[in-house]
Each structure stands twice: as C-alpha cells, then as structure tokens.
Design a protein around this motif. Structure first.
Motif, mmCIF file in Angstrom:
data_model
loop_
_atom_site.group_PDB
_atom_site.id
_atom_site.type_symbol
_atom_site.label_atom_id
_atom_site.label_comp_id
_atom_site.label_asym_id
_atom_site.label_seq_id
_atom_site.Cartn_x
_atom_site.Cartn_y
_atom_site.Cartn_z
ATOM 1 N N CYS A 437 0.860 -1.188 0.000
ATOM 2 C CA CYS A 437 0.000 0.000 0.000
ATOM 3 C C CYS A 437 0.894 1.234 0.000
ATOM 4 O O CYS A 437 1.698 1.432 0.913
ATOM 5 N N MET A 438 0.742 2.077 -1.006
ATOM 6 C CA MET A 438 1.656 3.210 -1.153
ATOM 7 C C MET A 438 1.468 4.292 -0.081
ATOM 8 O O MET A 438 2.459 4.843 0.405
ATOM 9 N N PRO A 439 0.240 4.640 0.313
ATOM 10 C CA PRO A 439 0.128 5.563 1.449
ATOM 11 C C PRO A 439 0.780 5.002 2.715
ATOM 12 O O PRO A 439 1.383 5.745 3.493
ATOM 13 N N ALA A 440 0.686 3.690 2.898
ATOM 14 C CA ALA A 440 1.315 3.062 4.070
ATOM 15 C C ALA A 440 2.832 3.082 3.951
ATOM 16 O O ALA A 440 3.544 3.215 4.958
ATOM 17 N N VAL A 441 3.351 2.940 2.719
ATOM 18 C CA VAL A 441 4.800 3.028 2.504
ATOM 19 C C VAL A 441 5.288 4.425 2.864
ATOM 20 O O VAL A 441 6.302 4.596 3.556
ATOM 21 N N ALA A 442 4.564 5.448 2.388
ATOM 22 C CA ALA A 442 4.930 6.826 2.727
ATOM 23 C C ALA A 442 4.886 7.031 4.241
ATOM 24 O O ALA A 442 5.767 7.682 4.821
ATOM 25 N N LYS A 443 3.868 6.466 4.885
ATOM 26 C CA LYS A 443 3.743 6.577 6.350
ATOM 27 C C LYS A 443 4.923 5.914 7.056
ATOM 28 O O LYS A 443 5.458 6.457 8.033
ATOM 29 N N PHE A 444 5.361 4.771 6.554
ATOM 30 C CA PHE A 444 6.505 4.075 7.139
ATOM 31 C C PHE A 444 7.754 4.962 7.133
ATOM 32 O O PHE A 444 8.457 5.084 8.146
ATOM 33 N N TYR A 445 8.020 5.598 6.000
ATOM 34 C CA TYR A 445 9.212 6.441 5.914
ATOM 35 C C TYR A 445 9.071 7.711 6.754
ATOM 36 O O TYR A 445 10.057 8.192 7.332
ATOM 37 N N LEU A 446 7.866 8.249 6.831
ATOM 38 C CA LEU A 446 7.667 9.439 7.671
ATOM 39 C C LEU A 446 7.805 9.101 9.151
ATOM 40 O O LEU A 446 8.271 9.923 9.943
ATOM 41 N N GLU A 447 7.380 7.898 9.546
ATOM 42 C CA GLU A 447 7.609 7.468 10.933
ATOM 43 C C GLU A 447 9.097 7.490 11.247
ATOM 44 O O GLU A 447 9.516 7.929 12.322
ATOM 45 N N PHE A 448 9.879 7.039 10.274
ATOM 46 C CA PHE A 448 11.330 6.993 10.461
ATOM 47 C C PHE A 448 11.928 8.398 10.542
ATOM 48 O O PHE A 448 12.667 8.717 11.477
ATOM 49 N N ARG A 461 11.181 19.444 12.526
ATOM 50 C CA ARG A 461 10.688 18.959 13.817
ATOM 51 C C ARG A 461 9.166 18.864 13.851
ATOM 52 O O ARG A 461 8.602 17.856 14.270
ATOM 53 N N ILE A 462 8.495 19.928 13.405
ATOM 54 C CA ILE A 462 7.032 19.971 13.446
ATOM 55 C C ILE A 462 6.423 19.463 12.146
ATOM 56 O O ILE A 462 5.441 18.714 12.157
ATOM 57 N N GLY A 463 7.047 19.846 11.015
ATOM 58 C CA GLY A 463 6.471 19.497 9.723
ATOM 59 C C GLY A 463 6.366 18.014 9.466
ATOM 60 O O GLY A 463 5.336 17.527 8.979
ATOM 61 N N THR A 464 7.412 17.264 9.807
ATOM 62 C CA THR A 464 7.361 15.816 9.568
ATOM 63 C C THR A 464 6.304 15.149 10.444
ATOM 64 O O THR A 464 5.656 14.184 10.018
ATOM 65 N N LYS A 465 6.114 15.663 11.639
ATOM 66 C CA LYS A 465 5.077 15.103 12.523
ATOM 67 C C LYS A 465 3.685 15.386 11.959
ATOM 68 O O LYS A 465 2.783 14.547 12.036
ATOM 69 N N ARG A 466 3.496 16.590 11.407
ATOM 70 C CA ARG A 466 2.187 16.907 10.812
ATOM 71 C C ARG A 466 1.924 16.027 9.587
ATOM 72 O O ARG A 466 0.806 15.537 9.390
ATOM 73 N N LEU A 467 2.954 15.810 8.774
ATOM 74 C CA LEU A 467 2.799 14.922 7.613
ATOM 75 C C LEU A 467 2.419 13.520 8.074
ATOM 76 O O LEU A 467 1.530 12.878 7.501
ATOM 77 N N LEU A 468 3.090 13.051 9.117
ATOM 78 C CA LEU A 468 2.818 11.708 9.637
ATOM 79 C C LEU A 468 1.392 11.612 10.172
ATOM 80 O O LEU A 468 0.691 10.613 9.922
ATOM 81 N N GLU A 469 0.935 12.628 10.880
ATOM 82 C CA GLU A 469 -0.432 12.608 11.420
ATOM 83 C C GLU A 469 -1.468 12.520 10.312
ATOM 84 O O GLU A 469 -2.463 11.788 10.424
ATOM 85 N N CYS A 500 18.666 20.945 6.944
ATOM 86 C CA CYS A 500 19.624 20.004 6.348
ATOM 87 C C CYS A 500 18.921 19.024 5.416
ATOM 88 O O CYS A 500 17.702 19.054 5.232
ATOM 89 N N GLY A 501 19.726 18.133 4.848
ATOM 90 C CA GLY A 501 19.207 17.179 3.882
ATOM 91 C C GLY A 501 18.137 16.260 4.421
ATOM 92 O O GLY A 501 17.258 15.829 3.673
ATOM 93 N N LEU A 502 18.182 15.932 5.710
ATOM 94 C CA LEU A 502 17.159 15.049 6.271
ATOM 95 C C LEU A 502 15.778 15.683 6.112
ATOM 96 O O LEU A 502 14.852 15.059 5.600
ATOM 97 N N GLY A 503 15.639 16.928 6.558
ATOM 98 C CA GLY A 503 14.348 17.603 6.456
ATOM 99 C C GLY A 503 13.973 17.938 5.033
ATOM 100 O O GLY A 503 12.818 17.792 4.624
ATOM 101 N N GLN A 504 14.951 18.376 4.239
ATOM 102 C CA GLN A 504 14.670 18.786 2.864
ATOM 103 C C GLN A 504 14.179 17.628 1.997
ATOM 104 O O GLN A 504 13.410 17.839 1.055
ATOM 105 N N THR A 505 14.621 16.428 2.300
ATOM 106 C CA THR A 505 14.220 15.275 1.485
ATOM 107 C C THR A 505 13.150 14.408 2.142
ATOM 108 O O THR A 505 12.636 13.487 1.510
ATOM 109 N N ASN A 508 9.944 13.552 0.229
ATOM 110 C CA ASN A 508 10.039 12.873 -1.068
ATOM 111 C C ASN A 508 9.145 11.643 -1.193
ATOM 112 O O ASN A 508 8.454 11.473 -2.210
ATOM 113 N N PRO A 509 9.125 10.736 -0.205
ATOM 114 C CA PRO A 509 8.225 9.579 -0.333
ATOM 115 C C PRO A 509 6.753 9.987 -0.434
ATOM 116 O O PRO A 509 5.966 9.327 -1.126
#
Length: 595
Positions: A437-448, A461-469, A500-505, A508-509
C-alpha cells in the motif's frame, strides 16, 4: 606463492554469520584435518559475496565452484566428495529458476553477469583480517604511488576520474579534496562517514567487513593529498563486526609502517582513530557528524562555512563516505581515464546498491552507472517474489522516492533519478509489489524521519510530525481530500525551508507516491478501502457459507472475536476483531475472506 592447492572461501559477512557460517568454517577445518589434507587445503572466512538471498555461501578455488545455502552439516559431504574425490555436490549448487539447471560457477549466474566490482573488488576474495592478502591484491600500492606524486597531481587525478560522492549528495570528490587542500591550517582532518542509517541499506557495512584495508589506504591517500595527518572513522556502534575488522586493519597497517610516522620511509605522517555513533540517522549529514564526534548533540549547522574550511574542532576537514573512499585506490592505480570510461557522462564509475524487498535475489550488487532499473530488478534481481506484479521501487531510502513501471527503462545515475523525483542516496533500493500500500509506505518512511529528526529546525521537527499525522488519518480511513492538499503544500514548504538534507528530502516519499498513486490515496479517503489490503483499520474479515464449523479459527483468534458451535457456521464480531488475519491463515476450507 601459496603452498595450498585449494582454497575454500566461506562468507563471513553479518548475514551469513547469523546463519552459522562460523560453524561451517569449523566443520570444514575439522573434516579437512580428518582427511589429512590440512597442508593442501586452506579454509578462509571472507567478506560478503553479495548474493545474500542464497547465503551462507561457500566457494571452492581454483575451480570457482559456488555452493549456496550451506549448513554446518553439509561440510562433511563437501570435503569427502568435492575436496577428496573431486566431485561437485549437485544439491548445494545454485539452480537457475528459468532453466532449472544447476550452475556451478558464479560467473554464469544472472545475479553476477551484469555486475562490475570496483568498490567491492576484494569482498568475498580475501580474509579481511589478513593485511598480507590485501597487499597481495595490490593493496597499498596506490599509497606508494601517491607518495611519488605531488598533492596537486593526486587531486587532479581524482578530479579527472569524475568520481562523485556515494553518500547521497553526489558532490565531485576531487573538488571537495581541492577545497580542503587550499585551506591552510596547522592541522587538517580526514573523516570517513560510516554512519549508514537508511532502512534496508548495508553497503558501507559490507565494505568495512570485507575489505577494511581499502578504506585505511584511501584515507591515507586523502590525507596526503589535502595535507592532513589525522584520520577519523565515524561508525555506528551497531556494526560490531565492521568495527572489529576495521580495528584489526588499522592495527596491522601501523605494524607494517603503513600508518603512523614516516610512512614507507617518506616524510608523510598519518594515523587513524575510530569514533562511535549512537545510530542517529541525522549524523549522516557531515556537520551533524562532526558535532557528534566533538561530543555535542548531533545537529547540523548552516553552510557556509563548509567542513573543508571549518570542520572538526574548527579545522579544515574532508568528509567522504565508505564507498567513495573504496574507489580511490583503484582510481590511483588504474588511472582516471580507466574509471571515467565506466558509467555515464555525468555519473562516472559504478554504484553499490543494497537490493531488498519483494525481490527474488536479495543482496549487495555493484553495477555500472547507466544500467536501467529493469536490468537491476529483473536480470540481476530475478524479478518479483512469488510471481507477483512489480509496483514500485524506492531508491534513496527515506530521502528518495518511488519509481514505477513507466520508469523501469530509466538509466540509473545521479541526475536521472533526481529528475524522476527520487535520488541515488547512499544506495538503498527496496522493491515493492502489488500487495504494498503506497500511502502506508509513505507513512513508514515518515515514521522513520519524524523519529530521527534532531529537532533543531521547526520545518523538520514539526512538519514531519504533521505529515505523519495526516498519513495516519488517511490509512485509518479518516482522511479527506483537503488532507491531500495540505500534504502537498506542507511537503513543499518543508523541502524549501528545512535546515539540512534530512528535512529537505523527508517529503520525497509523500510527494512521489501522491504523484504516481493518487488513486490509492483517494480510495482510502472516499471508499474507505485499502486496494492493497494492508491497512488493518480498513479491513474486515468475514466467514462464508464454506465454513465447516471445525472451530480452528475460533481457537487461534487472540481476542476471542469468533463465535460458533462445532459443525455450525461461525461469525466474527467486527468490534472485537483486530484484523490480524490469524483466522484466515488457519482456515483449511478457504471459508474466511478479507474485504
């Protein structure tokens, strides 16, 4: 010249060690001694052969016989049949899945045919703990050569090769060295980034486990070129075998006068120490890595200044990853022209990938830049497991994106992958099939990435958590079309503003799956269905009229959600059901369906 007429090479990489390759070595030695052939046959533990799907692997030289999925109890038969009587053991040979014929020589296996080993040249061929075996394969000859060259000549050779950093960014290696060389200081540093953190990636670890001396030699070459006397390897503590073999290589190099003062009788002095990381993904970013080595929080800083100007303790520092360094000795010995003829116009040489996921041939591969995804997945990887349909491949780990069927003929290089919305990254390549499941794949990487964010900048810090939610809402069937708009807008903001690159990329998923699999997102939102049948919150299990009342499903249900009497139709209480699927797996009459 070796006194032995035969050699038995046993994979000693982490994967095969976990499958008892140490015991295989012990059994082989015991049976060879029993046969009275200890003076003729040598057993060696090597690094990774790459074909992890078929490990543990045992190779016999000089006939190059390649045995797969060997167990300790197979050692006796290998010695008695192959070593003593000269007869191969057919049941241990690789069986070609297409022709169903046994293939005894790895050179004739599809997995290896299109590979070209440069960075992995010694992995699986030498004992990584024996520096003399490395020297016998031209080890430290490149260091001897550069000691007769000027610093500028060494840097120009690396620049002319076209080698780009294999850690993810793809920055020209020679240019990076030149920056560090031109910055004058009383002390300079060479840093090897071995903080490999992508899920499913094991390229750097395997090189350090199988050929640690190549990294020691390359760091010394870099030290000579930029004017550094000190090298540091930053490696995650979760790599105990790589650390052990690296420590052994450093110790041996010192004993042989290849590290320390006046190397090979020259005026060049260089030594290497090891620094341990705690497994933080963000410390793969060079400024965060440097801060971690200095005893501070592993957080990135804005550039400039770049480490080449002000790095470790404020001194000029050159940072390259393990795979980048592994190419250096070969470039020096064979020349920039030889290396630059491999690959594409802007991406020279080869690339090591950790091929994983729903692929028949899981393993470590090294291929020339410019090979297509189709060749990697179907020719080398052997296609998709269990005859399933290919759906996507995630390249570049959490920082990359998903490529689909329409991208299969894309030549793999730095620029093509970026143009397709993904990236090379350090070399993780995870294959997905129709059941993913592609939404679940994206969720897996955002959890990471949300977990691994250092928290220094707000967008990450905040943006990735909002994407994950939002992704959690969608995969639970509680999302809306407005959520898709927010996902896109927030992703673009994070890409533009993270430090940095972690947040900027990190987005992508999300962006790549939204672009190519928007229909799956819409199915979760409007139909409250997961087309791949993976999102448990959207699944329901039902018992059909085929039920025989055997009670097997009720007995296996962990929450008591199934009721019914013997020989009567059973039912599932949907409120209690946790969608584990245990009932469906247990039913012998195909009476339970998942919707």
């Amino acid at each position: 010249m070796s006194k032995y007429t035969m050699h038995i090479l046993v994979c000693g990489g982490t994967g095969c060690l976990s499958s008892q390759s140490n015991e295989i070595v012990d059994q082989l030695i015991a049976h060879i001694e029993e046969a009275g052939m200890s003076e003729e046959v040598q057993v060696l533990k090597t690094g990774c052969f790459g074909f992890c799907e078929k490990g543990p692997i045992v190779k016999i030289l000089p006939d190059n016989t390649f045995y797969v999925q060997v167990k300790p109890e197979d050692a006796e038969e290998i010695v008695k049949e192959h070593i003593v009587k000269g007869r191969k053991v057919p049941r241990l040979l690789y069986e070609d899945p297409t022709t169903e014929e046994h293939v005894s020589d790895s050179k004739h296996m599809d997995f290896y045919k299109k590979q070209m080993r440069v960075a992995l040249r010694n992995c699986g061929f030498i004992d990584p703990d024996n520096i003399e075996e490395y020297i016998a394969r031209d080890g430290y000859a490149a260091l001897a050569k550069v000691l007769t060259m000027t610093q500028e000549e060494v840097i120009n050779e690396v620049k002319a090769s076209g080698l780009r950093g294999r850690g993810g960014g793809g920055f020209p290696t020679g240019l990076k060295w030149e920056f560090a060389y031109k910055n004058k200081a009383d002390q300079k540093y060479v840093v090897c980034n071995a903080d490999e953190g992508d899920p499913g990636a094991f390229m750097d670890r395997s090189i350090l486990e199988g050929d640690p001396n190549s990294i020691v030699e390359a760091m010394a070459i870099c030290g000579y070129a930029i004017g550094a006397t000190k090298g540091l390897v930053y490696i995650r503590a979760e790599y105990p075998l790589a650390i052990k073999r690296l420590e052994s290589a450093i110790h041996s190099a010192r004993e042989y006068g290849l590290l320390g003062d006046n190397i090979m009788g020259s005026d060049f002095c260089f030594d290497i120490d090891i620094r341990f990381g705690a497994g933080a993904f963000v410390c793969g970013e060079e400024t965060a890595l440097i801060h971690s080595m200095e005893g501070m929080r592993g957080e990135p800083t804005t550039k400039p200044p770049f480490p080449a100007a002000s790095g470790y303790w404020g001194k000029p520092t050159n940072v390259n990853n393990v795979e980048t360094f592994a190419n250096i000795p070969v470039i020096i010995l064979k020349g920039a022209e030889w290396f630059s003829k491999i690959g594409t116009e802007k991406s020279k040489g080869t690339k090591v990938f950790a091929l994983a996921g729903k692929i028949n041939n899981v393993g470590l591969i090294e291929v020339p830049m410019g090979i297509t995804l189709r060749e990697v997945i179907y020719d080398i990887g052997g296609g998709i497991k269990n005859g399933k349909q290919f759906k996507a491949v995630q390249t570049g780990g959490p920082s990359g994106g998903c490529l689909t069927v329409k991208d299969l003929d894309t030549p793999i290089d730095f620029d093509n992958l970026i143009a397709k919305g993904s990236m090379m990254g350090s070399g993780g390549m995870i294959v997905l099939d129709e059941d993913d499941c592609m939404p679940a794949v994206a969720k897996f990487y955002l959890e990471f990435t949300a977990e691994e964010s250092c928290g220094k900048c707000t967008p990450c810090r905040i943006g990735t958590k909002r994407l994950l939610e939002i992704l959690e809402k969608i995969t639970a069937g509680k999302g809306s079309e407005e959520d898709l708009k927010v996902l896109k807008e927030l992703s673009e903001v994070i890409k533009d503003t993270a430090l940095c690159g972690l947040g900027q990329t990190a987005p992508n998923p999300v962006l790549s799956t939204l672009t190519t699999f928007e229909d799956e997102y819409l199915a979760h939102i409007y139909d409250h269905k997961c087309p791949a049948g993976q999102c448990s919150a959207l699944l329901q299990y039902h018992i059909t009229e085929q039920c025989k009342g055997c009670t097997a499903c009720a007995r296996v249900c962990p929450v008591g959600a199934i009721s019914g009497t013997v020989k009567a139709l059973h039912t599932i209480d949907q409120e209690k059901c946790i969608k584990c699927g245990a009932c469906m797996d247990k039913c012998k009459f195909a009476a339970i369906v998942r919707e």
